[in-house]
Design an enzyme around this catalytic site. Structure first.
Site, PDB file in Angstrom:
ATOM      1  N   SER A 135       0.722  -1.011  -0.014  1.00  0.00           N
ATOM      2  CA  SER A 135      -0.067   0.038  -0.207  1.00  0.00           C
ATOM      3  C   SER A 135       0.915   1.295  -0.184  1.00  0.00           C
ATOM      4  CB  SER A 135      -0.679   0.051   1.218  1.00  0.00           C
ATOM      5  OG  SER A 135      -1.664   1.142   1.334  1.00  0.00           O
ATOM      6  N   LYS A 161      -1.257  -1.077  -4.483  1.00  0.00           N
ATOM      7  CA  LYS A 161      -2.567   0.089  -4.172  1.00  0.00           C
ATOM      8  C   LYS A 161      -1.838   1.366  -3.687  1.00  0.00           C
ATOM      9  CE  LYS A 161      -4.834   0.267   0.287  1.00  0.00           C
ATOM     10  NZ  LYS A 161      -5.676  -0.473   1.543  1.00  0.00           N
ATOM     11  N   LYS A 163      -2.889   5.160  -2.662  1.00  0.00           N
ATOM     12  CA  LYS A 163      -3.754   6.152  -1.984  1.00  0.00           C
ATOM     13  C   LYS A 163      -4.113   7.263  -2.551  1.00  0.00           C
ATOM     14  CE  LYS A 163      -3.764   3.994   2.224  1.00  0.00           C
ATOM     15  NZ  LYS A 163      -5.206   3.536   2.648  1.00  0.00           N
ATOM     16  N   ASP A 188      -7.372   3.297  -3.037  1.00  0.00           N
ATOM     17  CA  ASP A 188      -7.923   3.499  -1.751  1.00  0.00           C
ATOM     18  C   ASP A 188      -8.108   4.892  -1.324  1.00  0.00           C
ATOM     19  OD1 ASP A 188      -8.782   3.197   0.787  1.00  0.00           O
ATOM     20  OD2 ASP A 188      -7.360   2.325   1.670  1.00  0.00           O
ATOM     21  N   GLU A 213     -11.269   1.349  -3.455  1.00  0.00           N
ATOM     22  CA  GLU A 213     -11.651   0.874  -2.022  1.00  0.00           C
ATOM     23  C   GLU A 213     -11.972   2.337  -1.248  1.00  0.00           C
ATOM     24  OE1 GLU A 213      -7.980  -0.537  -0.013  1.00  0.00           O
ATOM     25  OE2 GLU A 213      -8.884  -0.396   2.024  1.00  0.00           O
ATOM     26  N   ASP A 238     -14.009  -0.769   3.201  1.00  0.00           N
ATOM     27  CA  ASP A 238     -12.989  -0.968   4.230  1.00  0.00           C
ATOM     28  C   ASP A 238     -13.646  -0.344   5.292  1.00  0.00           C
ATOM     29  OD1 ASP A 238     -10.993  -0.672   6.168  1.00  0.00           O
ATOM     30  OD2 ASP A 238      -9.763   0.209   4.779  1.00  0.00           O
ATOM     31  N   LYS A 262     -10.196  -6.614   7.990  1.00  0.00           N
ATOM     32  CA  LYS A 262      -9.328  -6.242   9.160  1.00  0.00           C
ATOM     33  C   LYS A 262      -9.918  -6.596  10.370  1.00  0.00           C
ATOM     34  CE  LYS A 262      -7.594  -2.000   6.692  1.00  0.00           C
ATOM     35  NZ  LYS A 262      -7.716  -0.625   6.861  1.00  0.00           N
ATOM     36  N   GLY A 290      -4.638  -3.967   5.988  1.00  0.00           N
ATOM     37  CA  GLY A 290      -3.444  -3.799   6.956  1.00  0.00           C
ATOM     38  C   GLY A 290      -3.471  -2.317   7.803  1.00  0.00           C
TER      39      GLY A 290
HETATM   40  O1  OSB Z   1      -7.021   2.439   4.657  1.00  0.00           O
HETATM   41  O2  OSB Z   1      -6.073   0.329   4.249  1.00  0.00           O
HETATM   42  C1  OSB Z   1      -6.264   1.401   4.880  1.00  0.00           C
HETATM   43  C2  OSB Z   1      -3.050   1.827   6.846  1.00  0.00           C
HETATM   44  C3  OSB Z   1      -3.643   2.456   7.912  1.00  0.00           C
HETATM   45  C4  OSB Z   1      -5.074   2.822   8.202  1.00  0.00           C
HETATM   46  C5  OSB Z   1      -5.898   2.471   6.876  1.00  0.00           C
HETATM   47  C6  OSB Z   1      -5.363   1.793   5.977  1.00  0.00           C
HETATM   48  C7  OSB Z   1      -4.029   1.684   5.864  1.00  0.00           C
HETATM   49  C8  OSB Z   1      -3.064   1.031   4.760  1.00  0.00           C
HETATM   50  C9  OSB Z   1      -1.855   0.255   4.947  1.00  0.00           C
HETATM   51  O3  OSB Z   1      -3.379   1.071   3.578  1.00  0.00           O
HETATM   52  C10 OSB Z   1      -1.864  -0.959   4.761  1.00  0.00           C
HETATM   53  C11 OSB Z   1      -0.642  -1.801   5.472  1.00  0.00           C
HETATM   54  O4  OSB Z   1      -0.690  -2.070   6.617  1.00  0.00           O
HETATM   55  O5  OSB Z   1       0.172  -1.913   4.807  1.00  0.00           O
HETATM   56 MG    MG Z   2      -8.369   1.150   3.156  1.00  0.00          MG
END
Ligand code: OSB
Ligand code: MG
Length: 373
Positions: A135, A161, A163, A188, A213, A238, A262, A290
């Site tokens: 990510s 992924k 952001k 995401d 996402e 999510d 999660k 994650g």
């Molecule tokens: O939205 O998936 C998410 C990390 C912190 C809070 C929300 C998210 C995330 C990530 C990181 O996308 C995922 C990872 O742990 O590598």
């Molecule tokens: Mg997310």
């Protein structure tokens, strides 16, 4: 089992590189480590609530309060037979899923150690390595993003992924798609759009993304239904899915076609398991999200992602992607086929490095359960 005592640690760990999402930029990550002793054994859990209420309303401090003042006292002197029993005993606590999940994880670790079974075995996982991706946070420019993504591809990640947020979305995704035509790519938004502003995301539908996402707000389930109707690309939820009931209702109202699971967000591994089962029965793909976990939470994510319904790669990257120094002796590394091996020692299958924990501990308290009873 009867729990003798619980130690809470509030940790603050420096990230190797800043992580920027639509809700903010982080240079470090907070979480709680839970150390639960009972039956002469010690189990560990990670509560993924961070310092700020950006991703969810929970913070490390609210989780500390709810655990110390409500959940842990409710377990004092009680015989706890398993996750289902645990959920019943804390069902009077409304919300605070991350706090619940952290404690439940420690009980799973203890139970595994007691039975000599890995968490994977306890959960019914079938894979010994799971497909993973990385990510990538918002970067300073599309060019910088290409550099970072290229670096991860060189390391062997086969799914990326990125952001996104308003104004930093279509151009970014198009640049990555143009540079890496065959890449398994997804985006995401972390709830940054409304049904109206999400119209700007239309061009994403031509980029062969695996999924989009959480484009809309956490409590906007019904508007995700309208958005999904306008997109060929699957919408994945999510933040909106906080329980198995939300998962069922989201699918019934066609608000999404994929769910990110999660354990922290849904109140524990047992709840994650229920969502997995529900989705699997309906042929709906799920994947393991994650929360920048330490080695403790990462071990739990790997065990969860080994279940058969996790058919998309998880946000479970190698330990070195996150931290210079993790708190477990074990470091998770990426296999050449973009997988990570699931631990197979009893419980979570990791051991905690007390010295490393000490170096990142902001505060610590031990709650003696006999006295509370
Ligand atoms: O939205 O998936 C998410 C990390 C912190 C809070 C929300 C998210 C995330 C990530 C990181 O996308 C995922 C990872 O742990 O590598
Ligand atoms: Mg997310």
């Amino acid at each position: 089992m009867i729990i003798d005592n619980v130690t809470l640690y509030h940790l603050r760990m420096p990230l190797r590189t800043p992580f920027e999402t639509s809700f903010g930029r982080a240079l470090e990550r907070d979480c709680l480590l839970l150390e639960v002793s009972g039956d002469g054994l010690t189990g560990y859990g990670e509560c993924v609530a961070d310092r700020d209420p950006g991703y969810s309303y929970e913070t490390a401090d609210t989780a500390w309060h709810v655990l110390q003042d409500f959940m842990i006292p409710a377990l004092a002197g009680q015989e706890i037979s398993g996750a289902e029993d645990f959920q019943r005993r804390v069902s009077h606590v409304r919300g605070h899923p991350m706090a619940k999940a952290g404690l439940e994880m420690a009980l799973w670790d203890l139970e595994g150690k007691r039975q000599g079974c890995s968490l994977r075995q306890l959960l019914g996982g079938i894979k010994d390595r799971v497909e993973v991706g990385v990510s990538v946070g918002i970067q300073s420019s599309p060019e910088a993003l290409l550099g970072v993504v290229g670096g991860y591809l060189e390391q062997g990640y086969q799914r990326v992924k990125i952001k996104i947020k308003p104004g930093r979305d279509v151009a970014e995704a198009q640049a990555v798609r143009r540079a890496f035509p065959g890449l398994r790519l997804q985006v995401d938004a972390n709830s940054a759009y409304t049904l109206e502003t999400a119209a700007a995301l239309r061009p994403l539908d031509n980029l062969s993304l695996l999924l989009i996402e959480q484009p809309l707000a956490e409590d906007d389930l019904w508007d995700h239904h309208f958005l999904q109707a306008e997109f060929v690309t699957p919408i994945c939820l999510d933040e909106s899915i906080l329980s198995p009931r939300h998962a069922r209702q989201a699918l019934e109202m066609q608000a999404c076609r994929v769910i990110n699971i999660k354990a922290g967000r849904v109140g524990g591994l047992s709840q994650a398991l229920s969502i997995h089962d529900l989705c699997r029965a309906q042929g709906v793909p799920v994947w393991c999200g994650g929360m920048l976990e330490t080695g403790v939470g990462r071990a739990a994510n790997l065990a969860l992602a080994s279940l058969p319904g996790f058919t998309l790669p998880g946000d479970i990257s190698a330990s070195e992607r996150y931290y210079v120094e993790d708190i477990t002796h074990q470091r998770f590394t990426l296999n050449p086929d973009s997988t990570i091996t699931v631990p197979d020692a009893p419980g979570l299958g990791v051991t905690v490095d007390a010295k490393a924990v000490e170096r990142v501990t902001l505060k610590k308290v031990t709650l003696d359960m006999q006295r509370e009873a």
